[in-house]
Design an enzyme around this catalytic site. Structure first.
Site, PDB file in Angstrom:
ATOM      1  N   GLU A 170      -5.258  -5.111  10.590  1.00  0.00           N
ATOM      2  CA  GLU A 170      -4.358  -4.164  10.766  1.00  0.00           C
ATOM      3  C   GLU A 170      -4.454  -3.294  11.974  1.00  0.00           C
ATOM      4  O   GLU A 170      -5.378  -2.212  12.053  1.00  0.00           O
ATOM      5  CB  GLU A 170      -4.042  -3.078   9.346  1.00  0.00           C
ATOM      6  CG  GLU A 170      -4.150  -3.612   8.193  1.00  0.00           C
ATOM      7  CD  GLU A 170      -3.277  -2.579   7.358  1.00  0.00           C
ATOM      8  OE1 GLU A 170      -2.178  -2.886   6.880  1.00  0.00           O
ATOM      9  OE2 GLU A 170      -4.018  -1.633   6.878  1.00  0.00           O
ATOM     10  N   GLY A 214       2.880   2.101  10.680  1.00  0.00           N
ATOM     11  CA  GLY A 214       3.804   3.022  10.526  1.00  0.00           C
ATOM     12  C   GLY A 214       4.423   3.419  11.699  1.00  0.00           C
ATOM     13  O   GLY A 214       5.213   4.453  11.843  1.00  0.00           O
ATOM     14  N   LYS A 242      -0.052   4.248  -0.406  1.00  0.00           N
ATOM     15  CA  LYS A 242      -0.698   5.562   0.305  1.00  0.00           C
ATOM     16  C   LYS A 242      -0.327   6.568  -0.621  1.00  0.00           C
ATOM     17  O   LYS A 242      -0.183   6.377  -1.766  1.00  0.00           O
ATOM     18  CB  LYS A 242      -0.252   5.840   1.602  1.00  0.00           C
ATOM     19  CG  LYS A 242       0.111   4.536   2.610  1.00  0.00           C
ATOM     20  CD  LYS A 242       0.051   5.064   3.909  1.00  0.00           C
ATOM     21  CE  LYS A 242       0.359   3.306   4.733  1.00  0.00           C
ATOM     22  NZ  LYS A 242       0.033   3.732   6.048  1.00  0.00           N
ATOM     23  N   GLY A 277       2.959  -1.343   4.253  1.00  0.00           N
ATOM     24  CA  GLY A 277       2.831   0.108   3.918  1.00  0.00           C
ATOM     25  C   GLY A 277       4.413   0.757   3.580  1.00  0.00           C
ATOM     26  O   GLY A 277       4.787   0.424   2.488  1.00  0.00           O
ATOM     27  N   HIS A 315      -9.442   1.147   4.924  1.00  0.00           N
ATOM     28  CA  HIS A 315      -7.889   1.174   5.600  1.00  0.00           C
ATOM     29  C   HIS A 315      -8.444   2.125   6.881  1.00  0.00           C
ATOM     30  O   HIS A 315      -9.064   3.011   6.759  1.00  0.00           O
ATOM     31  CB  HIS A 315      -7.092   2.026   4.645  1.00  0.00           C
ATOM     32  CG  HIS A 315      -5.722   1.750   5.255  1.00  0.00           C
ATOM     33  ND1 HIS A 315      -5.252   2.813   6.105  1.00  0.00           N
ATOM     34  CD2 HIS A 315      -4.634   1.052   4.971  1.00  0.00           C
ATOM     35  CE1 HIS A 315      -4.157   2.425   6.429  1.00  0.00           C
ATOM     36  NE2 HIS A 315      -3.455   1.315   5.645  1.00  0.00           N
ATOM     37  N   GLU A 330      -6.776   4.475   7.688  1.00  0.00           N
ATOM     38  CA  GLU A 330      -6.363   5.905   7.585  1.00  0.00           C
ATOM     39  C   GLU A 330      -7.593   6.477   6.880  1.00  0.00           C
ATOM     40  O   GLU A 330      -8.076   7.754   7.050  1.00  0.00           O
ATOM     41  CB  GLU A 330      -5.211   6.150   6.664  1.00  0.00           C
ATOM     42  CG  GLU A 330      -3.934   5.988   7.593  1.00  0.00           C
ATOM     43  CD  GLU A 330      -2.978   5.653   6.757  1.00  0.00           C
ATOM     44  OE1 GLU A 330      -2.756   5.517   5.711  1.00  0.00           O
ATOM     45  OE2 GLU A 330      -2.017   5.108   7.522  1.00  0.00           O
ATOM     46  N   SER A 341       3.465  -2.384  10.310  1.00  0.00           N
ATOM     47  CA  SER A 341       5.031  -2.493  10.642  1.00  0.00           C
ATOM     48  C   SER A 341       5.537  -3.776  10.169  1.00  0.00           C
ATOM     49  O   SER A 341       6.508  -4.422  10.896  1.00  0.00           O
ATOM     50  CB  SER A 341       5.289  -2.015  11.932  1.00  0.00           C
ATOM     51  OG  SER A 341       4.944  -0.908  12.207  1.00  0.00           O
ATOM     52  N   ASN A 375       1.009  -1.150   0.065  1.00  0.00           N
ATOM     53  CA  ASN A 375      -0.212   0.001  -0.040  1.00  0.00           C
ATOM     54  C   ASN A 375       1.009   1.287  -0.127  1.00  0.00           C
ATOM     55  O   ASN A 375       1.611   1.607   0.926  1.00  0.00           O
ATOM     56  CB  ASN A 375      -0.906  -0.083   1.212  1.00  0.00           C
ATOM     57  CG  ASN A 375      -1.750   1.235   1.324  1.00  0.00           C
ATOM     58  OD1 ASN A 375      -1.722   2.139   0.561  1.00  0.00           O
ATOM     59  ND2 ASN A 375      -2.256   1.466   2.573  1.00  0.00           N
TER      60      ASN A 375
END
Ligand code: PEP
Length: 245
Positions: free
Chosen positions: A162, A168, A12, A228, A93, A95, A207, A10
């Site tokens: 996730e 992250g 982003k 990510g 997701h 986010e 991560s 991903n």
């Protein structure tokens, strides 16, 4: 139907045209692995999908609108993504859930739009740090599964667990915690359809790096990873892809 390992990246809101070279390098790396290679998917920003899809790596998107076309300035439909060459779409997701207020009902509607376009939906679920600390992680994830995962033919839906606090941050749950949550997700799916539960790939995300990939990818009920930061450079991503073999 067996569950093949899937490593999905991903990107982003990262990647200009020059970054297409990373996808080309990933394609070469996957080809070099031959039959040992897992399924690999890269989800770049919308702007790169069409160009990226000309290469050998399967390409996905990171979001879509629930509709197919119409007066929705700035939105992209699953039909458009398919037309651009995408084979999968990430929906829900954390986010998107946090930054755009997406709730389970909207995520489910997006997943249904993805399936209707004949694409694979990767539905993300996962608890926040506060929910983990409050002991409600299983409850939260079960609610997200019930609310945002549509019924679909085998292979059309992938679920990515996730934990929000692991995305992250360099933090990951313990291996036991990952395995326990993946087992709980499969049991949750089995409540409505045991056969469907048995063939639904469950990805872990948060991560994942070359250094921890092998231990995570060999856990029970972990069928791959959603990656990510470590998917942006071919060398890092291939360190994770290679850990499947
Ligand atoms: C993600 O955003 O889906 C993700 C897993 O990010 P990272 O690997 O950087 O934690």
């Amino acid at each position: 139907m067996t569950r093949r390992k899937l490593i999905a990246g991903n990107w982003k809101m990262n990647g200009l045209n020059a970054a297409l070279a990373e996808i080309t390098a990933i394609g070469a790396g996957v080809a070099a692995l031959g039959a040992k290679a897992p399924d690999v998917l890269i989800c770049p920003p919308f702007t790169l999908i069409s160009a990226a899809a000309k290469g050998s790596v399967a390409i996905g998107a990171q979001d879509c609108h629930v509709g197919t076309s119409g007066a929705h300035t700035g939105d992209i439909s699953s039909v458009m993504l398919k037309d651009a060459g995408a084979s999968s779409v990430i929906v829900g997701h954390s986010e998107r859930r946090a930054d755009h207020g997406e709730d389970d009902a909207l995520v489910r509607a997006k997943a249904e739009a993805v399936l209707a376009a004949g694409l694979q939906a990767i539905v993300c679920v996962g608890e926040t740090r506060a929910e983990r600390e409050a002991g409600t992680a299983y409850e939260v994830v079960a609610r997200q599964i019930a609310g945002s995962v549509p019924f679909a033919t085998p292979g059309a839906i992938v679920i990515a667990y996730e934990p929000v606090w692991a995305i992250g941050t360099g933090l990951t749950p313990t291996n036991d915690d990952i395995a326990a949550m993946h087992g709980a997700i499969r049991r949750e799916l089995a409540k409505s359809d045991a056969a469907r539960a048995a063939v639904t790939p469950l990805l872990y995300g948060g991560s994942v790096k070359p250094g921890n990939a092998r231990e995570i990818l060999t856990l029970a009920d972990v069928d791959g990873a959603l990656v990510g930061g470590a998917s942006l450079k071919a060398v890092d991503f291939m360190g994770i892809v290679g850990a499947c073999g």
